[in-house]
Design an enzyme around this catalytic site. Structure first.
Site, PDB file in Angstrom:
ATOM      1  N   CYS A  27       0.865  -1.177   0.000  1.00 15.67           N
ATOM      2  CA  CYS A  27       0.000   0.000   0.000  1.00 15.67           C
ATOM      3  C   CYS A  27       0.901   1.226   0.000  1.00 15.67           C
ATOM      4  CB  CYS A  27      -0.941  -0.023   1.205  1.00 15.67           C
ATOM      5  SG  CYS A  27      -0.079  -0.022   2.793  1.00 15.67           S
ATOM      6  N   ALA A  28       0.444   2.325   0.562  1.00 11.12           N
ATOM      7  CA  ALA A  28       1.222   3.563   0.504  1.00 11.12           C
ATOM      8  C   ALA A  28       2.465   3.526   1.365  1.00 11.12           C
ATOM      9  CB  ALA A  28       0.346   4.741   0.922  1.00 11.12           C
TER      10      ALA A  28
END
EC number: 2.7.1.211
Length: 660
Positions: A27-28
């Protein structure tokens, strides 16, 4: 060499090897693993990897926090492991096998509410700003004021008018901002039903239509329902089918009715897709899914969801206002940070929204305590940073985590420092608990959900600004002091974190190693590098060379420890242990090897001056990339780099430039 190639290799072994990885994505900020046997993961080894800021397990996934460089780390990991990454949805699907029933429900709720959080944050900021315009009063002496507003009262005392009362411009802005504010909160069911269909993989436009059918102007607005008699609803706000009537009630700002309606639509669509012939599915499936879902929403699910939502908000409201509210504040203040770790905190968004819909003031007393928990955990990690500020590795993790927590995102602080070392986490929980106690005793209310942490004051009802500032002071000071106290006393600290006397090992005196220039070109100070990671010295010490010829040679005798698949970077371990990295250009990994030719392989033994890589300078520049090449010693703590000669200057291949 890839920026994180060695770290990626260590991580692969520490998670149990390739055979233990069922799926991997990112993810981020985090690498997300689904492991065949989670017990095989060596957490201590993983958390000692330089690029890793912490680990935790949630929703059946083993998550490794990397930070903003996670896309680069992910690429390096897939390159060295040979494991093909999967989509987030595929990883989540695989992770379900590691979850129990409750975890699956909580994961589903989190995945439904997460996509609409940005809208809630924007709405919160808008309502917070409107709150300031409408509520903050001042004696606007000498100002042009709106009709009906007064500068002085009958006794000659200054009158405190709000900004909207004084300024026609800001009054207009205030009215204009209600447009997006209303769209976000009054029509929230549309976002929820859309998000449900998105999560369930069904037709999203049907979810949007269903949501509109819950908030249509044809329906009695949910905010008007409490003030409308049953007789009037029966006469003017009902569908009469002869044999039965259905109340035409809207569900503006209602969470649970929208959630139940969206799920009914999604499951109906999945059912009809299985049993309907393909030739007529385009016509029948949407009709047989949407219409029954609308009927269910207005006859069964809506009223049930309304009752559940009001019951839930009533319980929380009782906790916030009842005789034991001090206990509620203590408990919720302490437990919100653990909620974040488990993912349960996503449910508070629904409760907050329901509180604003159900209470007479349309405010919530829960959101202020959430913001205070963010601040408290941020203060704990800030204290840890202050204690470890001279430890480069710890400071690099703790300072960004502090800033993030103070702005309302606590995961980096929790997983990178506080939970890892325990005592900052406990200090934050205690500070948050005390702040929560004071918060509920002073009845601090927020007009909306907004940005957490310090900026949350914009969401607080203006008459509680002073009270909230007091609770913020508690959330800042108490965790900061307690973190220092726990660190000094060893209370709540892991055994390996207790400070002990360290006896420095006796090392042999080594002869400094001369390092020759691997390139011909202009040598510069490393701090001038375009890439701030190299410029900051985080990766190592050395120099920067702007090459004038496309040939890279070995700067020392040793072994090619890493050769990146795209040939744009190479790492060498010297015969005496010096570890070097040469990265040709910046962002040249995007060329995927085009313009690069390697003359060695990983594992080759080399001598200083041997040809390593040939590269096309013009091709790199035509791609819009810079060719400047960092030449650095990555284990500089063991082998500090000394630059030979002044910079900048012209250097030739084979000329001595560094001493390790």
């Amino acid at each position: 060499m890839g920026k994180f190639e060695q770290d990626a290799k260590t991580l692969l072994q520490a998670v149990g090897g390739k055979e233990n990885v069922t799926a991997v994505t990112h993810c981020a900020t985090r690498m997300r693993f689904v492991l065949g046997d989670p017990k095989k993961a060596d957490v201590k080894t993983i958390e000692n990897i330089p690029a890793v800021k912490g680990t935790f397990t949630n929703a059946g996934q083993f998550q490794v926090i990397i930070g903003n460089d996670v896309p680069i780390f992910y690429n390096d990991f897939t390159a060295v492991s040979g494991i093909e990454g999967v989509s987030k949805e595929a990883a989540k699907s695989a992770a379900k096998s590691n979850q129990n029933a409750i975890q699956r429900v909580m994961t589903m709720l989190a995945e439904i509410f997460t996509p609409i959080i940005p809208a809630l944050v924007v709405g919160g900021l808008i309502l917070g700003f409107r709150n300031v315009l409408e509520s903050v009063g001042m004696p606007w002496l000498g100002q042009q004021i709106a009709d009906g507003a007064k500068v002085f009262d009958a006794d000659g005392n200054p009158v405190w008018n709000t900004i909207t009362m004084v300024s026609p411009f800001w009054n207009g802005v205030n009215h204009f901002l209600w447009l997006p504010g209303e769209a976000i909160f009054h029509f929230l069911p549309v976002g929820i039903t859309w998000s449900v269909t998105r999560k369930m993989g069904t037709t999203q436009i049907l979810g949007i239509v269903l949501g509109i059918c819950l908030v249509s102007p044809q329906l009695l607005n949910a905010y008007a329902v409490p003030g409308t008699s049953a007789a009037e609803i029966a006469e003017n706000w009902s569908w009469n089918f002869g044999f039965a009537t259905i109340a035409r009630i809207g569900y503006q700002a209602q969470v649970i009715p929208a959630l139940l309606a969206g799920l009914s639509l999604a499951y109906l669509e999945k059912f009809w897709r299985k049993v309907t012939p393909e030739v007529v599915s385009m016509i029948l499936v949407p009709f047989l899914s949407l219409v029954p879902a609308i009927i269910l929403a207005h006859t069964v699910l809506g009223p049930i969801g309304w009752a559940i939502g009001k019951g839930l908000s009533a319980v929380v409201f009782a906790g916030l206002t009842g005789p034991l509210k001090w206990l509620f504040g203590l408990i919720f203040g302490a437990l919100y940070a653990p909620f974040v770790i488990t993912g349960l905190h996503h449910m508070t968004n629904a409760i907050d929204t329901q509180l604003m819909a159900d209470t007479a003031t349309h405010t919530t007393g829960l959101w202020p305590m959430i913001a205070l928990s963010n601040i408290a955990q941020g203060s704990a990690v800030f204290a840890y940073f202050f204690m470890k500020r001279h430890d480069e590795r710890e400071a690099q993790v703790a300072l960004p985590a502090t800033i993030s927590a103070y702005l309302g995102v606590t995961e980096p602080a929790l997983f990178g420092v506080n939970v890892k070392y325990i005592y900052p986490f406990v200090a934050g929980m205690i500070g948050s608990s005390l702040a929560g106690l004071v918060c509920v005793m002073l009845n601090v209310q927020a007009n909306a959900i907004g940005v957490g942490g310090l900026p949350a004051i914009l969401s607080i009802n203006s008459k509680y600004f002073g009270s909230f500032l007091l609770t913020m002071a508690i959330a800042i000071v108490v965790p900061f002091i307690l973190t220092f106290f726990f660190a000094k006393t060893g209370l709540f600290a892991k055994k390996e974190e207790v400070v002990e006397e360290v006896i420095a090992p006796v090392t042999e005196t080594t002869t400094p190693t001369n390092i020759i220039s691997p390139l011909t070109g202009q040598a510069k100070d490393l701090a001038t590098a375009t890439d701030q990671v190299f410029a900051s010295g985080v990766m190592g010490q050395g120099i920067l060379i702007e090459p004038s010829e496309g040939e890279l040679i070995a700067p020392i005798d040793g072994v090619v420890s890493v050769l990146f698949p795209t040939k744009h970077a190479v790492g060498i371990t010297g015969s005496n242990g010096v570890e070097m990295l040469m990265h040709i250009g910046m962002d040249t990994v995007t060329l995927e090897g085009k313009g690069f030719e390697a003359h060695v392989q990983q594992g080759d033994h080399i001598k200083a001056g041997d040809k390593l890589i040939s590269f096309d300078i013009n091709l790199i520049k035509e791609a819009g990339l810079v060719v400047e090449t960092p030449v650095i010693i990555t284990n500089h703590t063991d082998f500090p780099a000394e630059i030979l000669g002044d910079l900048p200057r012209q250097v030739e291949r084979g000329q001595a430039i560094l001493k390790a």
